[in-house]
Design an enzyme around this catalytic site. Structure first.
Site: not given
Length: 520
Positions: A88, A91, A240, A495
């Protein structure tokens, strides 16, 4: 929250002065005064990014060469093949909900702006980006009432800093089923597969039919066994969590299935469940991987604009449309006292501190697509062009697109920092992206194993630039004062996520096409 009119006016004046100063200095990410951004290059870069995020066995035509095969045993301990899909962000976990939303937005871009994508020479690449996700969803939907939700564990993954090619962290897989439902995850995956089935209808009808079959099964599963997926898969909660619940995803899925099949039963569902699931009661000022209301309200508004509904559906579709208009007017700052999206002095739409760019790019997409819907609904036969009715006055399609362009330009460098928040675009862009694979020397350049803690010691804490440029990644972006700190540890800003870039595929394609027409 809404601001006072005098404050908004002062902020706007400051933003204009600041942008004039940047243009005079040639500080807009490498673009001097009077020059335009290269949206075709931005589109090309955005599709490259998805290749950098691939998990699984990489194909022979992989263009991002610093990536290698990874996650080749995913699902093995559960007796299922879960190889493939996307990481995603920075990571090495495969989270189902943001992955599915990413694919839905890629598919929506292809549906609405396919001709523009093809004219830019990127149609094959957008199909490949979508199919990399849908192939994984087909694998993950192992039974009618079973969907694998996640591979990897966020806690153990975040403890380590490793390339995906080297990862030694847990690859435990988690699923939702009848006893452990997850209607939000299931609904979004159904939406993704339904939208993708439209994309592949002409070029690969057999695959399109397969995707639609899975989408219909998933929708039935999500509706029959209702529940939030983060209650069934507790491991996802910190990363999430589905704050909005599952109502928006089920309405979203119903509207996409209606668009894919033309069958009245799905629109009947969206009308019948509109109030209970919040579709006609929630006036929202954000659109994201979690909160789908604005997107589904715009899909419903499209049906109203086109007259593609039965008379008894009209009152509910008008309520949906009213909420869609609330979102769009909020982005434009024309909602009066009803609530607007804040903007920074530099003109960026600002929702919250962590990864604000996801809200910017998703807003740019919805503004662009609705401007197209308005233009189409006006048409040559209409007495007057269609407009958006905001509390502070009517808005035409051109003004919607102008705001979308302004947000796209901000992303590409027209901002107070003069930084392109799309990695690899322009002269100035983030060099220390919070991304495990990009921040460690590639496996191809140095095949020596990088251990869990070793990655932190030798690579994460390095002050220098990442050895690999994750081209096309759109990072979290600046704060409410347009400030940005390019530090690897500053994950709130540096990120990048797949769902930041996905909506810009359509936006960049459309802006490139508009520019090409203007140059003729």
């Amino acid at each position: 929250m809404a601001r006072g009119g005098s404050i908004k006016t002062l902020a706007s004046l400051c933003a204009v002065l600041m942008l004039f100063q940047l243009a005079a200095a040639g500080g807009s990410g490498g673009h001097g005064a009077g020059s335009s951004f290269d949206y075709k290059r931005a589109l090309h870069s955005s599709l490259l990014y998805f290749e950098a995020q691939r998990s699984g066995h990489l194909p022979y035509n992989q263009r991002v060469r610093w990536r290698g095969h990874s996650g080749l045993a995913d699902g093995l301990q559960q007796g299922v093949d879960l190889v493939g899909g996307y990481y995603d962000a920075g990571d090495n976990v495969k989270f189902g909900l943001p992955m599915a939303f990413t694919v839905t937005m890629l598919s929506w871009s292809a549906i609405e702006f396919g001709a523009e994508v093809a004219a830019a020479g990127e149609w094959r690449h957008v199909l490949e980006a979508i199919k990399w996700g849908t192939d994984y969803f087909v694998k993950a939907h192992t039974e009618p009432d079973v969907l694998w939700a996640e591979v990897g564990d966020g806690d153990t993954d975040h403890y380590c800093w490793q390339r995906p090619e080297d990862m030694t962290t847990s690859r435990q897989a988690y699923k939702v089923d009848r006893e452990n439902p997850g209607s939000d995850l299931v609904g979004e995956t159904a939406a993704a597969m339904a939208a993708a089935s439209i994309v592949f209808r002409r070029s690969n009808p057999h695959y399109s039919h397969l995707l639609l079959h899975h989408a219909e099964q998933l929708f039935e599963f999500g509706d029959k066994y209702r529940g939030k997926y983060d209650s069934s898969v507790s491991e996802v909660w910190r990363y999430y969590a589905s704050v909005s619940g599952y109502g928006d995803e089920m309405l979203w899925a119903a509207l996409w299935l209606h668009r894919a099949t033309g069958r009245a039963e799905y629109l009947d569902y969206a009308v019948a469940m509109a109030d209970e699931f919040g579709g006609t009661s929630w006036a929202i000022t954000e659109f994201s991987w979690d909160v789908k209301y604005a997107g589904l309200q715009i899909l419903a508004a499209k049906l109203l604009l086109e007259g593609r509904h039965r008379p008894e559906h009209r009152p509910t579709l008008e309520q949906y449309s009213s909420k869609a208009e609330h979102y769009l007017c909020a982005c434009l700052g024309k909602n009066g006292a009803a609530g607007n999206v804040n903007r920074t002095a530099g003109g960026m739409l600002y929702v919250r501190q962590w990864n604000n760019m996801q809200y910017v790019t998703n807003a740019a997409f919805l503004l662009t697509v609705y401007s197209r819907y308005l233009t189409a609904s006006g048409g040559a036969a209409a007495a007057e062009p269609a407009v958006l009715q905001c509390p502070d006055g009517p808005v035409g399609a051109g003004e919607l697109l102008a705001l979308a362009r302004a947000q796209a330009d901000y992303v590409l460098g027209a901002n107070p920092a003069g930084v392109s928040y799309m990695v690899g675009y322009g002269r100035r862009f983030p060099r220390r992206v919070h991304h495990r694979a990009a921040s460690i020397v590639s496996h191809r350049a140095d095949g020596r194993f990088v251990g869990c803690v070793q990655g932190y010691d030798h690579w994460f804490r390095r002050p220098g630039s990442n050895p690999n440029v994750v081209v096309g990644a759109i990072v979290g972006g600046p704060d409410h004062r347009d400030r940005f700190s390019d530090r690897r540890s500053n994950y709130m800003q540096t990120e990048a996520c797949t769902y930041n870039t996905a909506p810009m595929v359509g936006v960049f394609a459309h802006l490139h096409s508009e520019g090409a027409q203007e140059r003729k």
